[in-house]
Design an enzyme around this catalytic site. Sequence first.
Site, PDB file in Angstrom:
ATOM      1  N   THR A  42       0.746  -1.265   0.000  1.00  0.00           N
ATOM      2  CA  THR A  42       0.000   0.000   0.000  1.00  0.00           C
ATOM      3  C   THR A  42       0.758   1.286   0.000  1.00  0.00           C
ATOM      4  O   THR A  42       1.816   1.441   0.604  1.00  0.00           O
ATOM      5  CB  THR A  42      -0.955   0.047   1.225  1.00  0.00           C
ATOM      6  OG1 THR A  42      -1.781  -1.087   1.226  1.00  0.00           O
ATOM      7  CG2 THR A  42      -1.821   1.279   1.172  1.00  0.00           C
ATOM      8  N   ASP A  58      -3.631   3.428  -3.506  1.00  0.00           N
ATOM      9  CA  ASP A  58      -3.432   2.536  -4.649  1.00  0.00           C
ATOM     10  C   ASP A  58      -4.451   1.407  -4.509  1.00  0.00           C
ATOM     11  O   ASP A  58      -5.333   1.477  -3.647  1.00  0.00           O
ATOM     12  CB  ASP A  58      -1.990   2.006  -4.669  1.00  0.00           C
ATOM     13  CG  ASP A  58      -1.764   0.957  -3.602  1.00  0.00           C
ATOM     14  OD1 ASP A  58      -1.375  -0.163  -3.960  1.00  0.00           O
ATOM     15  OD2 ASP A  58      -2.005   1.264  -2.420  1.00  0.00           O
ATOM     16  N   ARG A  60      -3.611  -2.258  -4.841  1.00  0.00           N
ATOM     17  CA  ARG A  60      -3.037  -3.612  -4.877  1.00  0.00           C
ATOM     18  C   ARG A  60      -3.061  -4.234  -3.496  1.00  0.00           C
ATOM     19  O   ARG A  60      -2.639  -3.614  -2.521  1.00  0.00           O
ATOM     20  CB  ARG A  60      -1.595  -3.547  -5.389  1.00  0.00           C
ATOM     21  CG  ARG A  60      -0.842  -4.884  -5.293  1.00  0.00           C
ATOM     22  CD  ARG A  60       0.597  -4.755  -5.742  1.00  0.00           C
ATOM     23  NE  ARG A  60       0.691  -4.614  -7.198  1.00  0.00           N
ATOM     24  CZ  ARG A  60       1.843  -4.564  -7.859  1.00  0.00           C
ATOM     25  NH1 ARG A  60       2.975  -4.634  -7.207  1.00  0.00           N
ATOM     26  NH2 ARG A  60       1.862  -4.423  -9.159  1.00  0.00           N
ATOM     27  N   LYS A  74      -9.325   0.608  -0.961  1.00  0.00           N
ATOM     28  CA  LYS A  74      -8.679   0.910   0.308  1.00  0.00           C
ATOM     29  C   LYS A  74      -9.216   2.175   0.959  1.00  0.00           C
ATOM     30  O   LYS A  74      -8.781   2.525   2.060  1.00  0.00           O
ATOM     31  CB  LYS A  74      -7.171   1.058   0.108  1.00  0.00           C
ATOM     32  CG  LYS A  74      -6.567  -0.214  -0.453  1.00  0.00           C
ATOM     33  CD  LYS A  74      -5.071  -0.134  -0.549  1.00  0.00           C
ATOM     34  CE  LYS A  74      -4.558  -1.329  -1.342  1.00  0.00           C
ATOM     35  NZ  LYS A  74      -3.117  -1.313  -1.521  1.00  0.00           N
ATOM     36  N   GLY A  88      -1.976  -1.990   5.869  1.00  0.00           N
ATOM     37  CA  GLY A  88      -1.693  -3.037   6.840  1.00  0.00           C
ATOM     38  C   GLY A  88      -2.428  -4.300   6.450  1.00  0.00           C
ATOM     39  O   GLY A  88      -2.618  -4.584   5.281  1.00  0.00           O
ATOM     40  N   SER A 170       3.652   0.914   2.881  1.00  0.00           N
ATOM     41  CA  SER A 170       5.024   0.636   2.461  1.00  0.00           C
ATOM     42  C   SER A 170       5.512   1.661   1.456  1.00  0.00           C
ATOM     43  O   SER A 170       6.712   1.913   1.329  1.00  0.00           O
ATOM     44  CB  SER A 170       5.116  -0.773   1.878  1.00  0.00           C
ATOM     45  OG  SER A 170       4.193  -0.884   0.808  1.00  0.00           O
ATOM     46  N   ASP A 207       7.390   1.256  -5.243  1.00  0.00           N
ATOM     47  CA  ASP A 207       7.232   0.317  -4.145  1.00  0.00           C
ATOM     48  C   ASP A 207       6.607  -0.962  -4.687  1.00  0.00           C
ATOM     49  O   ASP A 207       5.623  -0.918  -5.417  1.00  0.00           O
ATOM     50  CB  ASP A 207       6.340   0.931  -3.062  1.00  0.00           C
ATOM     51  CG  ASP A 207       6.007  -0.064  -1.979  1.00  0.00           C
ATOM     52  OD1 ASP A 207       4.834  -0.159  -1.614  1.00  0.00           O
ATOM     53  OD2 ASP A 207       6.942  -0.743  -1.514  1.00  0.00           O
ATOM     54  N   SER A 210       2.823  -1.751  -3.742  1.00  0.00           N
ATOM     55  CA  SER A 210       1.709  -0.918  -4.237  1.00  0.00           C
ATOM     56  C   SER A 210       1.639  -1.042  -5.743  1.00  0.00           C
ATOM     57  O   SER A 210       2.666  -1.242  -6.410  1.00  0.00           O
ATOM     58  CB  SER A 210       1.932   0.552  -3.888  1.00  0.00           C
ATOM     59  OG  SER A 210       2.314   0.702  -2.551  1.00  0.00           O
TER      60      SER A 210
END
Lengths: 279, 225
Positions: A42, A58, A60, A74, A88, A170, A207, A210
């Site tokens: 995320t 995002d 994913r 999300k 998380g 992240s 990242d 994500s």
Amino acid sequence: MSAATALAPQPSTTGFSFDNCQRNAALESSGMAVPKAVKTGTTICGIVFKDGVILGADTRATDGSTVASLNCQKIHYLAPNMYCCGAGTAADTEQTTKLISSNLELHSLNTGRQAPLSTALKMLAQMLFKYQGHISAALVLGGVDRLGPHIYSVHPHGSVDRLPYVTMGSGSLAAMAVFESRYRPNMELEEGKKLVRDAIAAGIFNDLGSGTNVDLCVITKDGAQMLRPYDVANVKGARQERYRFKRGTTAVLKTRLRKFDVQEEEVVSMDTSEASGSA
Amino acid sequence: MMETVQQVTPSYAAPLPEWLSAEHDMGTTLVAAEFPGGVVIGADSRTSTGTYVANRVSNKITRITDSVYCCRSGSAADTQALADIVSYRMAMHEIEMGRPAAVRTVANTFREMCYQYRDDLMAGILCAGYDRTHGGQIYSLPIGGMMVRQKVASGGSGSTYIYGYLDSNYKPDFTAEQCVDFIRKGVSLAIHRDGSSGGVCRVAIITANGVERRTFTGDQLFVPQ
């Protein structure tokens, strides 16, 4: 396992049920691999702009290093004037926000007025603190109430920060880099949307946790607008040709026809309004 | 009797950075000093999660009552929860007593919880304020649940770098402005040396007339030559 629990296990009516903790510990010590919860990896973020707040995320969801969901949501609804992004463990963020959303509705009916953001914030923070970080939910709470637009970040252990712009997950470092260089107070709507989109895109591209699309949620005093997806950052390449095999490519060796009896199905609704007598 | 259960989830995992799930820690520098007429308390503004600075402008000076404030160090979650609970209990206390809570009462309420839950909490608190009976007071509540009244107190990881400065430069007859300067320099010096402290220096002056809050941004910090 005792016979009684196998026959009719009684789920606990309040709080966590710790029945399986001993079993899990025994399994783990006997060498079984501990299953990993689905994390959202995320990048989530939020900013305060001139007329309200903009939340971004995002889409994913990862299960270890596999993408479990390409397009999960999300940005969770809390109240008509409040939304909450969650990073998380996917289950933790989903259930926590659902629970607090439900309690907010009850609170609002009880008091007869729209709850301010600080109410939702306290509920979230106190719940996460109560579970001492075991509920792995890092949240960005944003909304507009009678006191103005606010953005808050809530960390899994229950600490809270109030800021004009926050990032979590992240990909938060990549997104924060974008915010720190380009955020200004009192931005216009389009500028704000572009900034949030760019911050999430930085997370998506830099990242591994994500990816896929950018979702936005714009909340002003007139209401909330979910833009899902706001930007498809990763467009799947279009296939050049039709990769289908011609009929007859696979040779037919044997043909056998079987007739099936198709039963008619009819749905009859029961009258369940009266309580039936003893079983 | 128990069949082996096939676990479908893959056992390899791309590990997320440790600081993502680490507890919010406030490295911190806290300083407080008494002067005739009240107290001045100061803190830095850095909240770190591992090596990442989660909030570079945090407010570690928290209101408990109108005349008693506390500086928080240690776990952000623990100290925020503590401050909320003590603030709530003191509000009830003030309603029941019909007058503002004494500084020692607030400090003692902190101490009761810090000591009782000492194994579960990581909280270092400086509780300071003004009341009519004893004037300006500072109570230091380090980790573990001890409470001690001090004229000059410090806390947090950055305080270790300025013990010498605080001991040698404090004078009991400072004016409010001199005291603010003393605190500002102390926090600046600690920020200069301690990696877990940084950001701006927040200061609060608590007297009989109320509370005045100030923020010293980067250019207003004291930088040694």
